[in-house]
Write an enzyme that holds these catalytic residues in place. Structure first.
Site, PDB file in Angstrom:
ATOM      1  N   SER A   1      46.133  30.237  17.338  1.00 36.28           N
ATOM      2  CA  SER A   1      45.795  31.639  17.048  1.00 36.28           C
ATOM      3  C   SER A   1      46.286  32.195  15.726  1.00 36.28           C
ATOM      4  CB  SER A   1      46.304  32.538  18.167  1.00 36.28           C
ATOM      5  OG  SER A   1      45.369  32.530  19.204  1.00 36.28           O
TER       6      SER A   1
ATOM      7  N   SER B   1      43.296  34.054  18.324  1.00 34.96           N
ATOM      8  CA  SER B   1      43.361  35.427  18.773  1.00 34.96           C
ATOM      9  C   SER B   1      43.938  36.397  17.749  1.00 34.96           C
ATOM     10  CB  SER B   1      44.190  35.509  20.054  1.00 34.96           C
ATOM     11  OG  SER B   1      45.531  35.131  19.794  1.00 34.96           O
TER      12      SER B   1
ATOM     13  N   LYS C   1      50.536  41.861  14.777  1.00 37.92           N
ATOM     14  CA  LYS C   1      49.636  41.641  15.916  1.00 37.92           C
ATOM     15  C   LYS C   1      50.127  42.508  17.082  1.00 37.92           C
ATOM     16  CE  LYS C   1      47.819  37.714  18.607  1.00 37.92           C
ATOM     17  NZ  LYS C   1      47.869  36.232  18.742  1.00 37.92           N
TER      18      LYS C   1
HETATM   19  N1  GLN Z   1      42.084  29.990  21.564  1.00 39.26           N
HETATM   20  C1  GLN Z   1      43.203  29.551  22.341  1.00 39.26           C
HETATM   21  C2  GLN Z   1      43.204  30.241  23.679  1.00 39.26           C
HETATM   22  O1  GLN Z   1      42.338  31.026  23.912  1.00 39.26           O
HETATM   23  C3  GLN Z   1      44.473  29.791  21.599  1.00 39.26           C
HETATM   24  C4  GLN Z   1      44.943  31.167  21.653  1.00 39.26           C
HETATM   25  C5  GLN Z   1      46.275  31.385  21.048  1.00 39.26           C
HETATM   26  O2  GLN Z   1      46.770  30.560  20.281  1.00 39.26           O
HETATM   27  N2  GLN Z   1      46.905  32.493  21.420  1.00 39.26           N
HETATM   28  O3  GLN Z   1      44.032  29.993  24.512  1.00 39.26           O
END
Ligand code: GLN
Length: 488
Positions: free
Chosen positions: A179, A155, A80
């Site tokens: 994410s 994400s 990532k």
């Molecule tokens: N969807 C969640 C957010 O937007 C989690 C994102 C993540 O785990 N980085 O904060």
């Protein structure tokens, strides 16, 4: 070669070690696959041809010289683009970091290199890991390999899509509120978020530091376990990393689930999800039950407040963490400024995307003098209550099962309001708030052939229970061996 392309990472590592194939050959095959297929997916934001080829050569040389090449020797992995890589641009999918070339490797990345992994490149994500669909990437869209007209989740959307399309054998993602698990669910792969502190966060671009955690996305439990054995462990560079022994995770995958107690919480049950998701998750739990696990109902009364608590705490931490992008120290700087303040404003105004700005504003608001007690402090109290709920529940059960997400992957644009998007995280957030390990594995497909994920949560440092379940489940089912039509 085509067999080895679809083999597991463990098999690839063995084939390279036994000289059935060279690391360089496998690396070129993956680079060719990425060149041919990734235009449709958009999983990679940067392919590191040179670095990957050089690493593969080093592995081959070590093997030829009879040296120990490391547990991941020659295994093609991808990261990532939130993980800092020495001499390789790292963007967090944000314009504000464009052109930033880090001078160091994060700890997990350094451990991968020491273990002989071949890093193919950096993967797409929602800007600064804020999102659930990859639609907030400022670089390019990322599609779901099971249906290119759907999102891969987020994400870590690129990390899930790359594994699903077999553009790498294993990837690393990060999970602050879901994410790793939610994109794993959307793309039909296995994703594991370790206990908070299991993996060093040194060299992860910070989103919400009390929640962030690195973890693997892979097709099989054994491949995720192989990766965990390499990246877990105490790191003096991260004070929150845990000084706990790293178990033989691959061995845990061989265990059975006889007598394992599975809890289903009313507050995280299938009632809150699409009926096809609920049915597949229930069937998945039954597979484990038939293998000897015992299922009972439990209650996690405060988890219904996880969403508001998370969307207060995470933006509060983000507003502080993202203050460092000021046009002076990293990446981009807007030109034509009148004075210093104007330079900050222009850089941040042009460099951050809309969702990131929304989070910074929410967080700054929540932390304002006079509001702190009403918002931030209250959210911290809710967080403590949620952690206590889990503590109580884990006196009765060993793991907690739920859907990973309330739906399968949706189409871009389907979640028009931020609140709709945040709802995609209802089952994943409380795990981070409580610091627990959590996993998503594929437990079936809906009538449109889109994957469905079963989430399992365990007490702190009990990743082995999750891997035991996954190992057993994958021996009894073949969902994880299915490949999207266009990416066989
Ligand atoms: N969807 C969640 C957010 O937007 C989690 C994102 C993540 O785990 N980085 O904060």
């Amino acid at each position: 070669m085509s067999d080895l392309l679809s083999a597991s990472a463990n098999q690839q590592a063995a084939a390279i070690r036994n000289k059935e194939i060279s690391a360089s050959e496998l690396c070129s095959a993956y680079l060719a696959r990425i060149a041919k297929l990734d235009d449709q997916v958009g999983a990679f934001v940067r392919v590191d041809h040179q670095g990957a080829t050089a690493m593969a050569k080093l592995v081959d040389a070590a093997i030829a010289a009879g040296e120990e090449p490391g547990p991941l020797a020659g295994v093609p992995v991808a990261l990532k683009d939130l993980l800092v890589t020495e001499d390789l641009e790292t963007s967090a999918a944000s314009k504000i970091l464009a052109g930033w070339i880090p001078p160091y490797d994060g700890t997990a990345v350094a451990r991968l290199r020491n273990a002989g992994a071949v890093i193919l490149g950096k993967l797409n994500l929602d800007e600064f890991a804020m999102g659930s669909s990859n639609e907030h990437s400022s670089i390019k869209p990322c599609a779901n390999p099971w249906n290119l007209a759907r999102v891969p989740g987020g994400s870590s959307g690129g990390s899930a899509a790359a594994v699903a399309a077999n553009l790498c054998a294993i990837s690393l993602g990060t999970d602050t509120g879901g994410s790793i698990r939610q994109p794993a669910s959307f793309c039909g792969v296995l994703g594991l978020k370790p206990t908070y502190g299991r993996v060093s966060r040194y060299g992860v671009i910070a989103y919400a530091s009390s929640l962030d955690q690195i973890g693997p996305l892979a097709r099989s439990a054994e491949d995720a376990a192989l990766m965990l054995e390499v990246i877990c462990g105490k790191d003096p560079k991260d004070a929150t990393s845990l000084d706990a022994p790293v178990p033989a995770f691959r061995q845990a995958c061989q265990g059975d689930v006889r007598g394992l107690r599975i809890g289903i919480a009313d507050e995280m049950s299938g009632d809150l999800s699409d009926p096809q998701v609920a049915a597949a998750v229930e069937a998945g739990i039954q597979v484990l039950q038939r293998a000897g696990a015992e299922v009972s109902r439990i209650s996690l009364p405060h988890t219904r407040y996880a969403l508001p608590a998370y969307y207060l705490l995470a933006p509060a931490e983000a507003s502080s963490n993202l203050a460092r992008y000021d046009g002076v120290r990293f990446g981009m700087r807007a030109g034509d400024e009148r004075d210093l303040m104007d330079m900050y404003c222009q850089t941040r105004g042009q460099g951050f995307g809309a969702e990131v700005k929304r989070r910074i504003m929410l967080g700054t608001f929540a932390l304002r003098a006079g509001y702190y007690d009403a918002y931030y402090k209250k959210a911290q109290q809710v967080r403590a209550l949620i952690a206590e709920d889990f503590k109580q529940a884990f006196t009765k059960v060993d793991v907690i099962a739920s859907p990973t997400a309330p739906s399968v992957a949706f189409a871009p644009g389907a979640k028009a309001s931020p609140m709709d998007m945040y709802q995609a995280d209802i089952f994943t957030l409380s795990c981070n708030l409580a610091g627990l390990p959590g996993m998503s594995m594929c437990c079936g497909f809906d009538s449109d052939n889109m994957p469905i994920g079963l989430q399992l949560l365990a007490p702190p440092l009990q990743e082995e229970s999750l891997l035991r379940c996954a190992g057993e489940y994958q021996r009894r089912t073949d969902w994880h061996t299915r490949r999207p039509e266009a990416f066989q």
